[in-house]
Design a protein around this motif. Structure first.
Motif, PDB file in Angstrom:
ATOM      1  N   VAL A  91      38.705  44.742  41.733  1.00 28.15           N
ATOM      2  CA  VAL A  91      39.704  45.961  41.966  1.00 28.15           C
ATOM      3  C   VAL A  91      39.127  46.872  42.871  1.00 28.15           C
ATOM      4  O   VAL A  91      38.588  47.860  42.628  1.00 28.15           O
ATOM      5  CB  VAL A  91      39.998  46.579  40.651  1.00 28.15           C
ATOM      6  CG1 VAL A  91      41.177  47.521  40.916  1.00 28.15           C
ATOM      7  CG2 VAL A  91      40.077  45.542  39.432  1.00 28.15           C
ATOM      8  N   ARG A 177      44.149  47.034  38.040  1.00 28.39           N
ATOM      9  CA  ARG A 177      44.952  46.035  38.765  1.00 28.39           C
ATOM     10  C   ARG A 177      45.837  45.355  37.547  1.00 28.39           C
ATOM     11  O   ARG A 177      45.353  45.150  36.330  1.00 28.39           O
ATOM     12  CB  ARG A 177      44.033  45.054  39.568  1.00 28.39           C
ATOM     13  CG  ARG A 177      44.615  44.014  40.206  1.00 28.39           C
ATOM     14  CD  ARG A 177      43.442  43.366  40.729  1.00 28.39           C
ATOM     15  NE  ARG A 177      44.222  42.541  42.167  1.00 28.39           N
ATOM     16  CZ  ARG A 177      43.461  41.849  42.756  1.00 28.39           C
ATOM     17  NH1 ARG A 177      42.087  41.563  42.757  1.00 28.39           N
ATOM     18  NH2 ARG A 177      44.035  41.004  43.779  1.00 28.39           N
ATOM     19  N   ARG A 182      44.357  39.960  38.214  1.00 31.01           N
ATOM     20  CA  ARG A 182      42.768  40.201  38.581  1.00 31.01           C
ATOM     21  C   ARG A 182      41.823  38.889  37.943  1.00 31.01           C
ATOM     22  O   ARG A 182      40.916  38.297  38.634  1.00 31.01           O
ATOM     23  CB  ARG A 182      42.479  41.400  37.556  1.00 31.01           C
ATOM     24  CG  ARG A 182      40.577  41.797  37.486  1.00 31.01           C
ATOM     25  CD  ARG A 182      40.602  42.721  36.956  1.00 31.01           C
ATOM     26  NE  ARG A 182      38.975  43.018  36.700  1.00 31.01           N
ATOM     27  CZ  ARG A 182      38.531  42.831  35.299  1.00 31.01           C
ATOM     28  NH1 ARG A 182      39.228  42.582  34.327  1.00 31.01           N
ATOM     29  NH2 ARG A 182      37.215  43.156  35.475  1.00 31.01           N
ATOM     30  N   GLN A 274      45.245  49.111  42.288  1.00 33.22           N
ATOM     31  CA  GLN A 274      45.065  47.986  43.512  1.00 33.22           C
ATOM     32  C   GLN A 274      46.407  48.004  44.347  1.00 33.22           C
ATOM     33  O   GLN A 274      46.376  47.841  45.593  1.00 33.22           O
ATOM     34  CB  GLN A 274      44.609  46.924  43.004  1.00 33.22           C
ATOM     35  CG  GLN A 274      44.437  45.523  44.144  1.00 33.22           C
ATOM     36  CD  GLN A 274      43.266  45.701  44.628  1.00 33.22           C
ATOM     37  OE1 GLN A 274      42.264  46.124  44.051  1.00 33.22           O
ATOM     38  NE2 GLN A 274      43.086  44.985  45.819  1.00 33.22           N
ATOM     39  N   GLU A 275      47.572  48.059  43.565  1.00 34.50           N
ATOM     40  CA  GLU A 275      48.952  47.751  44.266  1.00 34.50           C
ATOM     41  C   GLU A 275      49.234  48.790  45.128  1.00 34.50           C
ATOM     42  O   GLU A 275      50.099  48.722  45.906  1.00 34.50           O
ATOM     43  CB  GLU A 275      50.131  47.665  43.182  1.00 34.50           C
ATOM     44  CG  GLU A 275      49.813  46.265  42.314  1.00 34.50           C
ATOM     45  CD  GLU A 275      48.652  46.239  41.355  1.00 34.50           C
ATOM     46  OE1 GLU A 275      48.372  45.332  40.616  1.00 34.50           O
ATOM     47  OE2 GLU A 275      48.225  47.352  40.906  1.00 34.50           O
TER      48      GLU A 275
END
Length: 346
Positions: A91, A177, A182, A274-275
């Motif tokens: 991540v 994430r 992940r 993470q997005e």
């Protein structure tokens, strides 16, 4: 006529300046509204963590004092800037470790991109919250507290005080994430790409138990030459095997995120995803008042995303998908990721 033309030119200039000022105003307002949306999203993310912890007290019943030093090994501390970062493998942790290391250097800080990827993962490169010993409080069975015992207990209490003070005063952040994405990223990194260590420590074991290979090759090169690879389905079988967890905790690259960062015990000030990596990183550096001093590295294009979920799980039986969701359900709930219905409700 000349005066008229001059007046029109002046009027045109004033109008242009007005339009420029108006566009700047709208740009500034747009920027402010974006920051407000990010701030509101942060409050939603943090409240969701609090609600999840409060709603499942049996699962998250431990106290910080009960957590061993080993379980605090993912918390990086920057005493100079008052920062605690809990890193989660797969991540964006490599780039955040590069940022954290850059901040340990003299100003002007080096560009994090210039710092070796392998270097930041070496032991003792970054100071950890558990890097100084935690003395245990000694209790005499006869209440006979010697001077040595009292001194030792004072050290233990001092440790607890310093730990609590840092956790209260420092800015604490983590990045999370989609749990299934992940896992795919972990599989790609450790089993699909060449990795001798993970083949010897985990790959041979997985091939033996879940791929019907009684005597897998000793080295990764030999395994590749014979066309023998750990499949994604083999990897999922390994995760779901009760003996895997019973034998030892999950390896950090596929350990549940809440087990790495203990969000029910540590009150995080910022939860990045993470997005929305770059957007969140920009906002976090502003909160830390470091936006003028350092830049977060750009993301690479080959990043695993949720768009690939159906393809990756196509070989995994439906029953195993549902078991896997149960295994990582707390991460889905706590960090606001929707239940992947297309995978689980076929």
């Amino acid at each position: 006529m000349a005066q008229c033309r001059g007046f029109k030119q002046l009027l045109g200039f004033v109008g242009s300046m007005f339009l420029f000022a108006l566009s700047f105003y709208h740009l500034d307002m747009s920027h402010n509204s974006q920051e407000e949306r990010i701030h509101e999203m942060q409050e939603v993310r943090k409240q969701l963590m609090r609600d999840t912890c409060a709603g499942d007290k049996e699962t998250f019943k431990h106290r910080l004092e009960d957590i061993s030093n080993k379980k605090l090994e993912n918390l990086i501390v920057d005493d100079k800037h008052g920062i605690i970062y809990c890193y989660i493998p797969k991540v964006a942790c490599t780039n955040w470790k590069r940022v954290m290391f850059a901040l340990t250097q003299d100003e002007p800080y080096p560009d994090p991109v210039s710092i070796s990827v392998d270097f930041v993962h070496l032991p003792d490169t970054l100071p950890l919250l558990n890097s100084f010993p935690r003395p245990e409080i000694r209790v005499s069975p006869h209440n006979d507290q010697s001077k040595g015992s009292n001194n030792h207990n004072q050290e233990a209490l001092t440790f607890c005080f310093l730990l609590q003070a840092k956790l209260k005063q420092y800015t604490k952040f983590l990045y999370v994430r989609d749990p299934f994405v992940r896992l795919i990223s972990a599989y790609r990194s450790k089993f699909q790409h060449p990795n001798e260590y993970f083949y010897k420590e985990y790959g041979r074991h997985i091939l033996r138990l879940y791929a019907n290979q009684t005597d897998p090759p000793l080295t990764l090169d030999e395994a590749n030459a014979s066309g023998m690879r750990v499949s994604f389905q083999n990897f999922i079988q390994y995760l779901l095997d009760p003996l895997t967890v019973k034998k030892e905790p999950f390896e950090p690259h596929w350990r549940q995120m809440h087990r790495l960062c203990h969000p029910c015990l540590i009150k995080y000030d910022f939860v990045g995803h993470q997005e929305t990596l770059q957007q969140d990183a920009t906002q976090l550096l502003k909160i830390l008042m470091l936006q003028e001093d350092i830049r977060f590295p750009p993301s690479y294009e080959n990043m695993t995303t949720s768009a690939f979920l159906l393809d990756w799980f196509s070989t995994v039986p439906l029953e195993d998908r549902r078991k896997l969701y149960t295994l990582y359900e707390e991460d889905f709930r706590m960090f606001g990721y929707k239940r992947p219905e297309k995978l689980l409700d076929v």
